[in-house]
Design a protein around this motif. Structure first.
Motif, PDB file in Angstrom:
ATOM      1  N   SER A 180      26.250 -68.300  23.104  1.00 35.31           N
ATOM      2  CA  SER A 180      26.811 -67.274  22.228  1.00 35.31           C
ATOM      3  C   SER A 180      26.741 -67.776  20.792  1.00 35.31           C
ATOM      4  CB  SER A 180      28.260 -66.959  22.615  1.00 35.31           C
ATOM      5  OG  SER A 180      29.069 -68.117  22.521  1.00 35.31           O
ATOM      6  N   CYS A 181      26.547 -66.863  19.859  1.00 35.89           N
ATOM      7  CA  CYS A 181      26.351 -67.274  18.473  1.00 35.89           C
ATOM      8  C   CYS A 181      26.948 -66.253  17.516  1.00 35.89           C
ATOM      9  CB  CYS A 181      24.865 -67.456  18.175  1.00 35.89           C
ATOM     10  SG  CYS A 181      23.892 -65.932  18.384  1.00 35.89           S
ATOM     11  N   LYS A 182      27.216 -66.696  16.305  1.00 32.14           N
ATOM     12  CA  LYS A 182      27.674 -65.795  15.257  1.00 32.14           C
ATOM     13  C   LYS A 182      26.489 -65.099  14.590  1.00 32.14           C
ATOM     14  CE  LYS A 182      31.773 -68.588  14.182  1.00 32.14           C
ATOM     15  NZ  LYS A 182      32.456 -69.412  13.146  1.00 32.14           N
ATOM     16  N   ASN A 183      25.385 -65.839  14.463  1.00 31.68           N
ATOM     17  CA  ASN A 183      24.176 -65.301  13.837  1.00 31.68           C
ATOM     18  C   ASN A 183      22.961 -65.684  14.667  1.00 31.68           C
ATOM     19  OD1 ASN A 183      25.161 -64.293  11.008  1.00 31.68           O
ATOM     20  ND2 ASN A 183      26.065 -66.335  11.235  1.00 31.68           N
ATOM     21  N   LEU A 184      22.018 -64.749  14.782  1.00 30.84           N
ATOM     22  CA  LEU A 184      20.812 -64.954  15.578  1.00 30.84           C
ATOM     23  C   LEU A 184      19.588 -64.823  14.686  1.00 30.84           C
ATOM     24  CD1 LEU A 184      19.416 -65.197  18.396  1.00 30.84           C
ATOM     25  CD2 LEU A 184      19.536 -62.692  18.535  1.00 30.84           C
ATOM     26  N   VAL A 185      18.647 -65.757  14.830  1.00 34.84           N
ATOM     27  CA  VAL A 185      17.413 -65.727  14.048  1.00 34.84           C
ATOM     28  C   VAL A 185      16.229 -65.602  14.996  1.00 34.84           C
ATOM     29  CG1 VAL A 185      15.955 -66.912  12.375  1.00 34.84           C
ATOM     30  CG2 VAL A 185      18.438 -67.168  12.255  1.00 34.84           C
ATOM     31  N   LEU A 186      15.391 -64.603  14.768  1.00 33.28           N
ATOM     32  CA  LEU A 186      14.183 -64.394  15.555  1.00 33.28           C
ATOM     33  C   LEU A 186      13.012 -65.054  14.828  1.00 33.28           C
ATOM     34  CD1 LEU A 186      14.745 -60.587  16.195  1.00 33.28           C
ATOM     35  CD2 LEU A 186      15.428 -62.487  17.680  1.00 33.28           C
ATOM     36  N   ALA A 187      12.458 -66.090  15.437  1.00 33.07           N
ATOM     37  CA  ALA A 187      11.338 -66.820  14.837  1.00 33.07           C
ATOM     38  C   ALA A 187      10.291 -67.070  15.911  1.00 33.07           C
ATOM     39  CB  ALA A 187      11.824 -68.134  14.231  1.00 33.07           C
ATOM     40  N   THR A 188       9.892 -65.982  16.588  1.00 32.37           N
ATOM     41  CA  THR A 188       9.040 -66.088  17.776  1.00 32.37           C
ATOM     42  C   THR A 188       7.547 -66.096  17.479  1.00 32.37           C
ATOM     43  OG1 THR A 188       9.357 -63.700  18.045  1.00 32.37           O
ATOM     44  CG2 THR A 188      10.743 -65.159  19.365  1.00 32.37           C
ATOM     45  N   GLY A 189       7.162 -65.931  16.218  1.00 35.44           N
ATOM     46  CA  GLY A 189       5.772 -66.122  15.841  1.00 35.44           C
ATOM     47  C   GLY A 189       4.830 -65.024  16.288  1.00 35.44           C
ATOM     48  N   SER A 190       3.585 -65.425  16.562  1.00 36.11           N
ATOM     49  CA  SER A 190       2.534 -64.473  16.934  1.00 36.11           C
ATOM     50  C   SER A 190       1.584 -65.127  17.914  1.00 36.11           C
ATOM     51  CB  SER A 190       1.776 -64.012  15.686  1.00 36.11           C
ATOM     52  OG  SER A 190       1.123 -65.119  15.063  1.00 36.11           O
ATOM     53  N   LYS A 191       0.655 -64.339  18.434  1.00 35.58           N
ATOM     54  CA  LYS A 191      -0.336 -64.848  19.380  1.00 35.58           C
ATOM     55  C   LYS A 191      -1.674 -64.185  19.089  1.00 35.58           C
ATOM     56  CE  LYS A 191       1.160 -61.429  22.808  1.00 35.58           C
ATOM     57  NZ  LYS A 191       1.697 -61.232  24.182  1.00 35.58           N
ATOM     58  N   PRO A 192      -2.787 -64.782  19.552  1.00 30.84           N
ATOM     59  CA  PRO A 192      -4.097 -64.184  19.293  1.00 30.84           C
ATOM     60  C   PRO A 192      -4.193 -62.767  19.861  1.00 30.84           C
ATOM     61  CG  PRO A 192      -4.341 -66.429  20.085  1.00 30.84           C
ATOM     62  CD  PRO A 192      -2.894 -66.076  20.261  1.00 30.84           C
ATOM     63  N   PHE A 193      -4.805 -61.880  19.096  1.00 26.62           N
ATOM     64  CA  PHE A 193      -5.012 -60.508  19.556  1.00 26.62           C
ATOM     65  C   PHE A 193      -6.144 -60.489  20.573  1.00 26.62           C
ATOM     66  CE2 PHE A 193      -6.728 -56.224  19.406  1.00 26.62           C
ATOM     67  CZ  PHE A 193      -5.571 -55.451  19.412  1.00 26.62           C
TER      68      PHE A 193
ATOM     69  N   PRO B 131       1.936 -61.759   4.852  1.00 29.99           N
ATOM     70  CA  PRO B 131       0.916 -62.641   5.418  1.00 29.99           C
ATOM     71  C   PRO B 131       1.486 -63.563   6.498  1.00 29.99           C
ATOM     72  CG  PRO B 131       1.632 -63.514   3.317  1.00 29.99           C
ATOM     73  CD  PRO B 131       2.343 -62.206   3.496  1.00 29.99           C
ATOM     74  N   MET B 132       0.740 -63.680   7.601  1.00 31.36           N
ATOM     75  CA  MET B 132       1.167 -64.552   8.690  1.00 31.36           C
ATOM     76  C   MET B 132       0.781 -65.985   8.345  1.00 31.36           C
ATOM     77  SD  MET B 132       0.318 -62.471  12.181  1.00 31.36           S
ATOM     78  CE  MET B 132       1.130 -60.928  12.608  1.00 31.36           C
ATOM     79  N   LEU B 133       1.626 -66.629   7.582  1.00 32.47           N
ATOM     80  CA  LEU B 133       1.356 -67.973   7.094  1.00 32.47           C
ATOM     81  C   LEU B 133       2.554 -68.874   7.357  1.00 32.47           C
ATOM     82  CD1 LEU B 133      -0.199 -66.981   3.652  1.00 32.47           C
ATOM     83  CD2 LEU B 133      -1.453 -67.791   5.672  1.00 32.47           C
ATOM     84  N   ALA B 134       2.283 -70.106   7.751  1.00 27.30           N
ATOM     85  CA  ALA B 134       3.353 -71.040   8.085  1.00 27.30           C
ATOM     86  C   ALA B 134       4.281 -71.279   6.911  1.00 27.30           C
ATOM     87  CB  ALA B 134       2.753 -72.366   8.568  1.00 27.30           C
ATOM     88  N   HIS B 135       3.720 -71.421   5.712  1.00 25.90           N
ATOM     89  CA  HIS B 135       4.570 -71.728   4.560  1.00 25.90           C
ATOM     90  C   HIS B 135       5.436 -70.533   4.165  1.00 25.90           C
ATOM     91  CE1 HIS B 135       0.356 -70.938   3.430  1.00 25.90           C
ATOM     92  NE2 HIS B 135       0.808 -70.242   2.410  1.00 25.90           N
ATOM     93  N   ARG B 136       5.007 -69.330   4.460  1.00 21.50           N
ATOM     94  CA  ARG B 136       5.873 -68.163   4.243  1.00 21.50           C
ATOM     95  C   ARG B 136       7.050 -68.220   5.218  1.00 21.50           C
ATOM     96  NH1 ARG B 136       5.792 -63.168   7.023  1.00 21.50           N
ATOM     97  NH2 ARG B 136       6.808 -61.444   5.920  1.00 21.50           N
ATOM     98  N   ALA B 137       6.759 -68.546   6.475  1.00 19.21           N
ATOM     99  CA  ALA B 137       7.826 -68.647   7.477  1.00 19.21           C
ATOM    100  C   ALA B 137       8.834 -69.722   7.089  1.00 19.21           C
ATOM    101  CB  ALA B 137       7.220 -68.950   8.851  1.00 19.21           C
ATOM    102  N   MET B 138       8.350 -70.862   6.606  1.00 18.60           N
ATOM    103  CA  MET B 138       9.241 -71.945   6.194  1.00 18.60           C
ATOM    104  C   MET B 138      10.169 -71.486   5.073  1.00 18.60           C
ATOM    105  SD  MET B 138       6.641 -75.198   6.092  1.00 18.60           S
ATOM    106  CE  MET B 138       5.916 -75.897   7.584  1.00 18.60           C
TER     107      MET B 138
END
Length: 459
Positions: A138-151, A315-322
């Motif tokens: 259980s949590c107070k805040n939830l973060v979705l960071a599930t990324g992407s996969k090849p189309f 843009p799907m970029l790692a540094h944007r996610a960071m």
């Protein structure tokens, strides 16, 4: 069922998730990161890092091979051989060290890591299937960071000779004939590396030029290099599927159809967000097409639920996610954090490399461009790679820098200067009057600004 609780629960330990977890821990939040695979996500395990390792190995092999024949440097060497299985083992070692480093950083921040497949029960509860049985958090805040996969193309499903970038980066033998479906950055990066390692590479691109997200001026040097490496490129061509015996790729193009003999077919036509299979759809969040819609705090339409990285769109970029991960961690901690980035660098590790930051030519009214070629740069000449250029897009009204692009060997390392100039609202004069070290490639940035001001010195 075992239970735990926390302030912040993050699903996904990719670049966005683990950075969010580290920063949240540093700020004193009781944080848990859940990951079904290894820490680091796609980027670290099967994407950015492994591909750059393969590119480096291919470049070194190509360089050694060049020295086995006549060359201007006067270096003589025996014809090299490549043991790709050993190369892949080295790549895996690099990945292992980095994933271990992520785990250490999470522990240092006092952030807990849970290994297992997460499933969302509601906006405050997640169940994780772990090796030790189910765990409810259980949590107070939830973060979705599930990324992407090849189309995956329905007429070219992954399996057998049809592979994604994930399988391509684990090949232990160089394929004799590799056909790449998709002339974007992923396909060209891997295709170029395989060509340097000895594969006969063919690229099939539906658009009328490679790297269609960039302008033709930027991609021209890359196209020339592909031809020099013996890579065949079919433009305005669409893959249809495999031949009956599975030994060739069927392609439609103007002038008739093609059958391209292929030992492996690498499909790189984009990536799709991972938003299904773990209960996200049951939350009823507002979506932006296939992506989760977020505001300037990366908050979704449900209170206390955030989303970062590839699930939030391009843009799907790692540094944007960071960067988004840091925004969420600081916002939850009550700090004045907001997503207001003016520039997100995009780097294409082709040969030569491409970097784009900010506006492209023609995207902003009352703007102009200036370009300086690497052929006029001493450092580029000593590196034997003077193809390419640096280009600045600037406002004609106040000389503010709106965008910077470059194509050339090693230009990826210049991305930071480009982004800093735009984030700091630099003008042409700011760059032109900043002393740049000689001899370096970065002198071309200063020279481009000088040229735009009518003060060019070396051209």
């Amino acid at each position: 069922m075992k239970t735990e609780s926390c302030d912040l629960l993050i699903i996904g330990a990719g670049p966005g998730g683990y950075v969010c977890g580290i920063r949240a821990g540093q700020l004193g939040h009781d944080t848990i990161v859940v990951e079904a695979d290894r820490p680091g996500g796609t980027c670290l395990n099967v994407g950015c890092i492994p591909s750059k390792a393969l590119i480096h190995a291919a470049d070194e092999f190509a360089r050694a091979k060049a020295f086995s024949g006549a060359n201007d440097l006067g270096i003589s060497a025996a014809a090299p051989q490549i043991d790709l299985a050993k190369t892949i083992a080295w790549k895996d070692g690099v990945v292992k060290r980095l994933t271990g480093g992520v785990s250490t950083l999470l522990k240092k921040a006092k952030t807990r890591f849970v290994s297992g497949q997460a499933r969302i029960v509601d906006g405050k509860t997640v169940e994780v299937a772990t090796q030790d049985g189910p765990l409810r958090i259980s949590c107070k805040n939830l973060v979705l960071a599930t990324g992407s996969k090849p189309f995956e193309l329905p007429f070219l499903p992954f399996g057998g000779s049809v592979i994604s970038s994930t399988e391509a980066l684990d090949l232990t033998e160089v394929p004799g004939k590799l056909t790449v479906v998709g002339g974007g950055y992923i396909g060209l990066e891997i295709g170029t590396a395989m060509a340097k390692l000895g594969a006969k590479v063919t690229v099939v691109e539906a658009a009328d030029r490679i790297l269609p997200q960039y302008d033709a001026e930027l991609t021209k040097p890359v196209m020339a290099r592909l031809k020099a490496l013996g890579i065949t490129v079919h433009l305005s061509a669409k893959a249809k599927g495999l031949s009956d015996d599975g030994a060739a790729l069927l392609v439609d193009r103007e002038g008739g159809s093609l059958e391209i003999p292929s030992d492996k077919v690498l499909v790189t036509v984009g990536r799709t967000p991972t938003v299904r299979g773990f209960g996200l759809e049951d939350l009823g969040l507002t979506m932006n097409g296939a992506f989760v819609a977020v505001d300037a705090y990366c908050a979704t339409s449900m209170r206390g639920v955030y989303a970062i990285g590839d699930v939030t769109g391009d843009p799907m970029l790692a540094h944007r996610a960071m960067a988004q991960g840091v925004v969420v961690a600081e916002h939850v901690a009550g700090r004045p954090a907001i997503w207001d980035k003016q520039a997100i660098p995009a780097v294409c590790f082709t040969d030569p490399e491409i970097v784009t930051v900010g506006a492209l030519p023609g995207e902003v009214e009352s703007s102009d461009t200036a370009l300086f070629p690497f052929a006029a740069n001493g450092r580029a000449m000593t590196m034997e790679r003077s193809d390419g250029f640096v280009r600045i897009v600037f406002s004609k009204e106040n000389e503010r820098v709106l965008g910077i692009q470059a194509v050339g060997a090693g230009v990826s390392e210049m991305a930071g200067e480009f982004a800093l100039a735009i984030e700091m609202a630099a003008t042409l004069t700011d760059i032109a009057d900043t002393v740049h070290a000689h001899p370096t490639l970065t002198e071309t940035v200063q020279e481009t600004a000088l040229k735009a001001l009518g003060r060019a010195l070396h051209i």
